[in-house]
Design a protein around this motif. Structure first.
Motif, mmCIF file in Angstrom:
data_model
loop_
_atom_site.group_PDB
_atom_site.id
_atom_site.type_symbol
_atom_site.label_atom_id
_atom_site.label_comp_id
_atom_site.label_asym_id
_atom_site.label_seq_id
_atom_site.Cartn_x
_atom_site.Cartn_y
_atom_site.Cartn_z
ATOM 1 N N THR A 9 39.864 -16.012 54.161
ATOM 2 C CA THR A 9 39.257 -15.003 55.025
ATOM 3 C C THR A 9 37.876 -14.619 54.510
ATOM 4 N N GLY A 10 37.738 -14.452 53.205
ATOM 5 C CA GLY A 10 36.438 -14.118 52.609
ATOM 6 C C GLY A 10 35.422 -15.222 52.837
ATOM 7 N N ALA A 11 35.833 -16.460 52.701
ATOM 8 C CA ALA A 11 34.928 -17.593 52.932
ATOM 9 C C ALA A 11 34.512 -17.652 54.393
ATOM 10 N N GLY A 12 35.435 -17.368 55.287
ATOM 11 C CA GLY A 12 35.099 -17.354 56.709
ATOM 12 C C GLY A 12 34.093 -16.268 57.041
ATOM 13 N N MET A 13 34.234 -15.108 56.424
ATOM 14 C CA MET A 13 33.282 -14.027 56.653
ATOM 15 C C MET A 13 31.906 -14.383 56.122
ATOM 16 N N VAL A 14 31.853 -15.045 54.962
ATOM 17 C CA VAL A 14 30.563 -15.462 54.396
ATOM 18 C C VAL A 14 29.880 -16.459 55.329
ATOM 19 N N VAL A 15 30.632 -17.395 55.876
ATOM 20 C CA VAL A 15 30.066 -18.376 56.795
ATOM 21 C C VAL A 15 29.573 -17.688 58.068
ATOM 22 N N ALA A 16 30.335 -16.729 58.577
ATOM 23 C CA ALA A 16 29.932 -16.013 59.789
ATOM 24 C C ALA A 16 28.638 -15.238 59.564
ATOM 25 N N VAL A 17 28.506 -14.583 58.438
ATOM 26 C CA VAL A 17 27.282 -13.834 58.123
ATOM 27 C C VAL A 17 26.105 -14.792 57.967
ATOM 28 N N ALA A 18 26.322 -15.932 57.329
ATOM 29 C CA ALA A 18 25.243 -16.902 57.138
ATOM 30 C C ALA A 18 24.769 -17.466 58.479
ATOM 31 N N VAL A 19 25.692 -17.768 59.366
ATOM 32 C CA VAL A 19 25.316 -18.311 60.679
ATOM 33 C C VAL A 19 24.575 -17.263 61.491
ATOM 34 N N THR A 20 25.056 -16.024 61.472
ATOM 35 C CA THR A 20 24.393 -14.953 62.200
ATOM 36 C C THR A 20 22.986 -14.709 61.672
ATOM 37 N N THR A 21 22.830 -14.701 60.362
ATOM 38 C CA THR A 21 21.513 -14.498 59.754
ATOM 39 C C THR A 21 20.568 -15.652 60.105
ATOM 40 N N ALA A 22 21.052 -16.868 60.061
ATOM 41 C CA ALA A 22 20.213 -18.020 60.393
ATOM 42 C C ALA A 22 19.802 -17.976 61.864
ATOM 43 N N ALA A 23 20.700 -17.563 62.741
ATOM 44 C CA ALA A 23 20.368 -17.484 64.164
ATOM 45 C C ALA A 23 19.304 -16.421 64.410
ATOM 46 N N ARG A 24 19.352 -15.318 63.697
ATOM 47 C CA ARG A 24 18.348 -14.273 63.863
ATOM 48 C C ARG A 24 16.986 -14.736 63.339
ATOM 49 N N MET A 25 16.972 -15.591 62.354
ATOM 50 C CA MET A 25 15.702 -16.068 61.800
ATOM 51 C C MET A 25 15.050 -17.092 62.724
ATOM 52 N N VAL A 26 15.840 -17.864 63.433
ATOM 53 C CA VAL A 26 15.307 -18.886 64.316
ATOM 54 C C VAL A 26 14.691 -18.247 65.555
ATOM 55 N N ARG A 27 15.365 -17.267 66.150
ATOM 56 C CA ARG A 27 14.878 -16.597 67.361
ATOM 57 C C ARG A 27 14.551 -15.158 67.022
ATOM 58 N N PRO A 28 13.271 -14.777 67.093
ATOM 59 C CA PRO A 28 12.914 -13.408 66.766
ATOM 60 C C PRO A 28 13.549 -12.418 67.743
#
Length: 88
Positions: A9-28
């Protein structure tokens, strides 16, 4: 098994946060609107001046359609026949 489930569960949350952060960086953030189109001057179409105007009719979907000038400052939609202008 509980430790395994907690780690997964912790690893899944880390992946979700990383994907969300990367998506915000790609599209302002913010709304991006296309620039306004310039006003198109009337042109001669089939012998009478015409221009693209937004039609107020649901039949035309409130989109820009060709309006033909029938008299001074009075335009008729080529799609539905609705008349606009004329000081009214």
């Amino acid at each position: 098994m509980s430790q395994y489930l907690t780690a997964l569960t912790g690893a899944g949350m880390v992946v979700a946060v990383a994907v969300t952060t990367a998506a915000r960086m790609v599209r302002p953030p913010g709304r991006h609107r296309s620039p306004l189109s310039p006003i198109v001057p009337p042109v001669e179409l089939m012998g009478s001046p015409s221009c693209w105007l937004a039609c107020d009719s649901p039949r035309c979907g409130h989109l820009q359609t060709i309006h033909t000038e029938t008299s001074e400052d009075v335009f008729e939609c080529s799609g539905c026949g609705r008349v606009r202008g004329g000081g009214s």
